[in-house]
Design a protein around this motif. Structure first.
Motif, PDB file in Angstrom:
ATOM      1  N   SER A  11       0.825  -1.195  -0.041  1.00  0.00           N
ATOM      2  CA  SER A  11       0.062  -0.083  -0.095  1.00  0.00           C
ATOM      3  C   SER A  11       0.729   1.323  -0.090  1.00  0.00           C
ATOM      4  CB  SER A  11      -0.877   0.018   1.158  1.00  0.00           C
ATOM      5  OG  SER A  11      -0.357   0.002   2.543  1.00  0.00           O
ATOM      6  N   ILE A  12       2.283   1.228  -0.095  1.00  0.00           N
ATOM      7  CA  ILE A  12       2.863   2.161  -0.157  1.00  0.00           C
ATOM      8  C   ILE A  12       2.796   2.989  -1.369  1.00  0.00           C
ATOM      9  CG2 ILE A  12       5.437   3.085  -0.041  1.00  0.00           C
ATOM     10  CD1 ILE A  12       6.011   0.847   2.077  1.00  0.00           C
ATOM     11  N   ASN A  13       2.921   3.988  -1.682  1.00  0.00           N
ATOM     12  CA  ASN A  13       2.389   4.804  -2.953  1.00  0.00           C
ATOM     13  C   ASN A  13       3.912   4.837  -3.798  1.00  0.00           C
ATOM     14  OD1 ASN A  13      -0.161   5.091  -2.645  1.00  0.00           O
ATOM     15  ND2 ASN A  13       0.333   7.153  -1.330  1.00  0.00           N
ATOM     16  N   SER A  14       5.065   4.918  -3.138  1.00  0.00           N
ATOM     17  CA  SER A  14       6.325   4.772  -3.839  1.00  0.00           C
ATOM     18  C   SER A  14       7.053   3.971  -3.577  1.00  0.00           C
ATOM     19  CB  SER A  14       6.948   6.369  -3.770  1.00  0.00           C
ATOM     20  OG  SER A  14       7.106   6.710  -2.321  1.00  0.00           O
ATOM     21  N   PRO A  15       6.971   2.585  -3.700  1.00  0.00           N
ATOM     22  CA  PRO A  15       7.653   1.523  -3.198  1.00  0.00           C
ATOM     23  C   PRO A  15       9.066   1.408  -3.778  1.00  0.00           C
ATOM     24  CG  PRO A  15       5.953   0.733  -5.085  1.00  0.00           C
ATOM     25  CD  PRO A  15       5.738   2.232  -4.834  1.00  0.00           C
ATOM     26  N   VAL A 219      18.911  12.866 -10.225  1.00  0.00           N
ATOM     27  CA  VAL A 219      18.613  12.186  -9.164  1.00  0.00           C
ATOM     28  C   VAL A 219      17.200  11.751  -9.320  1.00  0.00           C
ATOM     29  CG1 VAL A 219      18.393  11.846  -6.762  1.00  0.00           C
ATOM     30  CG2 VAL A 219      20.573  12.911  -7.708  1.00  0.00           C
ATOM     31  N   VAL A 220      16.911  10.358  -9.302  1.00  0.00           N
ATOM     32  CA  VAL A 220      15.452   9.926  -9.415  1.00  0.00           C
ATOM     33  C   VAL A 220      15.423   9.000  -8.301  1.00  0.00           C
ATOM     34  CG1 VAL A 220      13.781   8.262 -10.570  1.00  0.00           C
ATOM     35  CG2 VAL A 220      15.155   9.758 -11.687  1.00  0.00           C
ATOM     36  N   GLY A 221      14.239   9.070  -7.480  1.00  0.00           N
ATOM     37  CA  GLY A 221      13.680   8.153  -6.363  1.00  0.00           C
ATOM     38  C   GLY A 221      13.029   8.769  -5.155  1.00  0.00           C
ATOM     39  N   VAL A 244       9.382   8.519  -9.876  1.00  0.00           N
ATOM     40  CA  VAL A 244       8.912   8.546 -11.448  1.00  0.00           C
ATOM     41  C   VAL A 244       8.313   7.205 -11.700  1.00  0.00           C
ATOM     42  CG1 VAL A 244      10.328  10.379 -12.213  1.00  0.00           C
ATOM     43  CG2 VAL A 244      11.136   7.974 -12.318  1.00  0.00           C
ATOM     44  N   SER A 245       7.346   7.344 -12.635  1.00  0.00           N
ATOM     45  CA  SER A 245       6.846   5.851 -13.045  1.00  0.00           C
ATOM     46  C   SER A 245       7.630   5.224 -13.672  1.00  0.00           C
ATOM     47  CB  SER A 245       5.638   6.109 -13.829  1.00  0.00           C
ATOM     48  OG  SER A 245       6.233   6.843 -15.347  1.00  0.00           O
ATOM     49  N   GLU A 246       7.384   3.707 -13.897  1.00  0.00           N
ATOM     50  CA  GLU A 246       8.215   2.940 -14.552  1.00  0.00           C
ATOM     51  C   GLU A 246       8.381   3.413 -16.133  1.00  0.00           C
ATOM     52  OE1 GLU A 246       7.077  -1.078 -14.776  1.00  0.00           O
ATOM     53  OE2 GLU A 246       8.531  -1.605 -13.201  1.00  0.00           O
ATOM     54  N   ARG A 247       7.523   3.949 -16.784  1.00  0.00           N
ATOM     55  CA  ARG A 247       7.677   4.521 -18.298  1.00  0.00           C
ATOM     56  C   ARG A 247       8.581   5.678 -18.240  1.00  0.00           C
ATOM     57  NH1 ARG A 247       5.270   7.745 -21.775  1.00  0.00           N
ATOM     58  NH2 ARG A 247       3.797   8.555 -20.287  1.00  0.00           N
ATOM     59  N   GLU A 248       8.411   6.572 -17.291  1.00  0.00           N
ATOM     60  CA  GLU A 248       9.182   7.568 -17.326  1.00  0.00           C
ATOM     61  C   GLU A 248      10.625   7.136 -16.718  1.00  0.00           C
ATOM     62  OE1 GLU A 248       6.191  10.988 -15.712  1.00  0.00           O
ATOM     63  OE2 GLU A 248       6.890   9.568 -14.193  1.00  0.00           O
ATOM     64  N   LEU A 249      10.877   6.445 -15.926  1.00  0.00           N
ATOM     65  CA  LEU A 249      12.246   5.720 -15.566  1.00  0.00           C
ATOM     66  C   LEU A 249      12.940   5.318 -16.806  1.00  0.00           C
ATOM     67  CD1 LEU A 249      14.299   5.276 -13.606  1.00  0.00           C
ATOM     68  CD2 LEU A 249      13.123   3.369 -12.833  1.00  0.00           C
ATOM     69  N   ARG A 250      12.212   4.372 -17.769  1.00  0.00           N
ATOM     70  CA  ARG A 250      12.652   3.801 -18.880  1.00  0.00           C
ATOM     71  C   ARG A 250      13.422   4.798 -19.665  1.00  0.00           C
ATOM     72  NH1 ARG A 250      14.908   2.632 -22.772  1.00  0.00           N
ATOM     73  NH2 ARG A 250      14.652   1.050 -24.303  1.00  0.00           N
ATOM     74  N   TYR A 251      12.617   5.898 -20.033  1.00  0.00           N
ATOM     75  CA  TYR A 251      12.986   6.999 -20.691  1.00  0.00           C
ATOM     76  C   TYR A 251      14.160   7.832 -20.356  1.00  0.00           C
ATOM     77  CZ  TYR A 251      12.995  11.382 -23.403  1.00  0.00           C
ATOM     78  OH  TYR A 251      12.962  12.511 -24.075  1.00  0.00           O
TER      79      TYR A 251
END
Length: 354
Positions: A11-15, A219-221, A244-251
């Motif tokens: 239930s954590i929003n940013s796991p 820096v992302v996280g 960030v979302s997975e799609r954003e992280l991929r980019y």
């Protein structure tokens, strides 16, 4: 097979990485037509799944991890006992301290390095919960041979009862994605990690300041959460994107010149493998499980030595080395898939119920 999953942490929003691993395994278990899955946790944990779920949330009204710890030690065992489970899977070292003859219990422990990072609350919790949980588990799974060795040594359990299942890399990191709205510099070094002290952003920043280059540091996280030991760093000279979302992280991975990941301690280390899957060259630590996972597909540095990190960052001026790391990284990353990982997990479940 009737499988229960302790989804208290979902239930954590940013796991962070360890929770993401549990979520990925759960997604694959839900796709397996030969299994019936029941998740136990706060209703907001359903946010990660598209499938219609059997989700048990009785007496869990507050989305609080502190409350959740009490819930999983009191309510969860009763719910699991009523559901005629074959296996209860606890993906984040969170085994209820009550043994059960009604089902087998399999716990996943990513690492036992409580002295490395985490908040003081989380360190205290792990020192108590992990040894206790192992006593009540029938099987233990972990994410590297390095972690298995540490678990056997520190928890004094039979190594035949500890099974290594390497993490996977989500398919999105192997595929092209459309450009996002994130504004990025033309050239940048990327760091992906939480504020946990063991991620070692402070030494990376010190090394970055010594570089003779105009390249940016991005820096992302996630930057909050009770589990993280807050590392005090001056972020005024970096581009700070947060979670960030997975799609954003991929980019972002794809656009980066280099991933710099000088972590002090990892049971596996997802960001280097994700970056490698995207073709991004990786600079990372020569300690813990990372060399086991990355093999020859990374530039290694001593994470405790700012000069070593700074010298390693100089590969941004070596296009041949960057191209070599990109090629080797793509090949190395293909070794790690979630489909393969969850099949191995199912094999452990089947062994535990014989």
């Amino acid at each position: 097979m009737n499988i229960g999953i302790n989804a208290r942490t979902f239930s954590i929003n940013s796991p962070a990485g360890a929770i993401q691993v549990g979520i990925q395994h759960t997604k694959n278990l839900l796709k397996n037509m030969g299994t019936k899955c029941t998740l136990y946790g706060h209703p907001e944990g359903q946010q990660w799944f598209d499938t219609n779920l059997r989700y048990q949330s009785q007496f869990f009204p507050y989305n609080s991890q502190s409350y959740g710890v009490i819930w999983e030690r009191s309510v969860l065992p009763m719910l699991a006992a009523l559901d005629d489970l074959d296996v209860l899977f606890c993906p984040n070292a969170n085994v209820p301290p009550l043994g059960s003859n009604a089902h087998q219990t399999v716990v996943m422990i990513h690492h036992v390095g409580t002295e490395h990072g985490h908040s003081s609350i989380q360190r205290a919790y792990r020192r108590i919960a992990i040894p206790s949980g192992v006593q009540y588990a029938d099987k233990v799974v972990t994410v590297s041979e390095f972690s298995k060795k540490k678990i056997v040594e520190e928890l004094q359990i039979d190594e035949s009862n500890v099974h290594v299942i390497y993490n996977g890399v989500d398919d999105i990191f192997f595929n092209d994605v459309k450009e996002t709205n994130i504004d990025l510099p033309d050239d940048f070094i990327l760091f992906v990690g939480s504020t946990d002290e063991r991620k070692n952003l402070s030494r990376l920043l010190a090394a970055y300041k010594q570089l003779n280059s105009d390249i940016e540091l991005v820096v992302v996280g996630a930057q909050n959460g009770i589990a993280f030991g807050k590392e005090q760093v001056d972020r005024s000279e970096i581009i700070n994107l947060g979670y960030v979302s997975e799609r954003e992280l991929r980019y972002i991975y794809e656009q980066a010149t280099l991933l710099a990941y000088p972590s002090l301690y990892e049971g596996f280390g997802l960001p280097p493998v994700e970056a490698a899957a995207c073709g991004t060259p990786v600079l990372t630590s020569n300690v813990s499980a990372i060399p086991e996972i990355m093999g020859e597909a990374a530039e290694y540095v001593d994470p405790l030595d700012v000069t070593s990190i700074r010298n390693g960052l100089d590969i941004i001026h070596d296009p041949e080395r960057l191209t070599e790391l990109s090629r080797k990284g793509k090949k190395q990353a293909k070794k790690y898939t979630w489909e393969k990982a969850t099949k191995r997990l199912m094999k452990v479940f089947n062994q535990s119920t014989r």
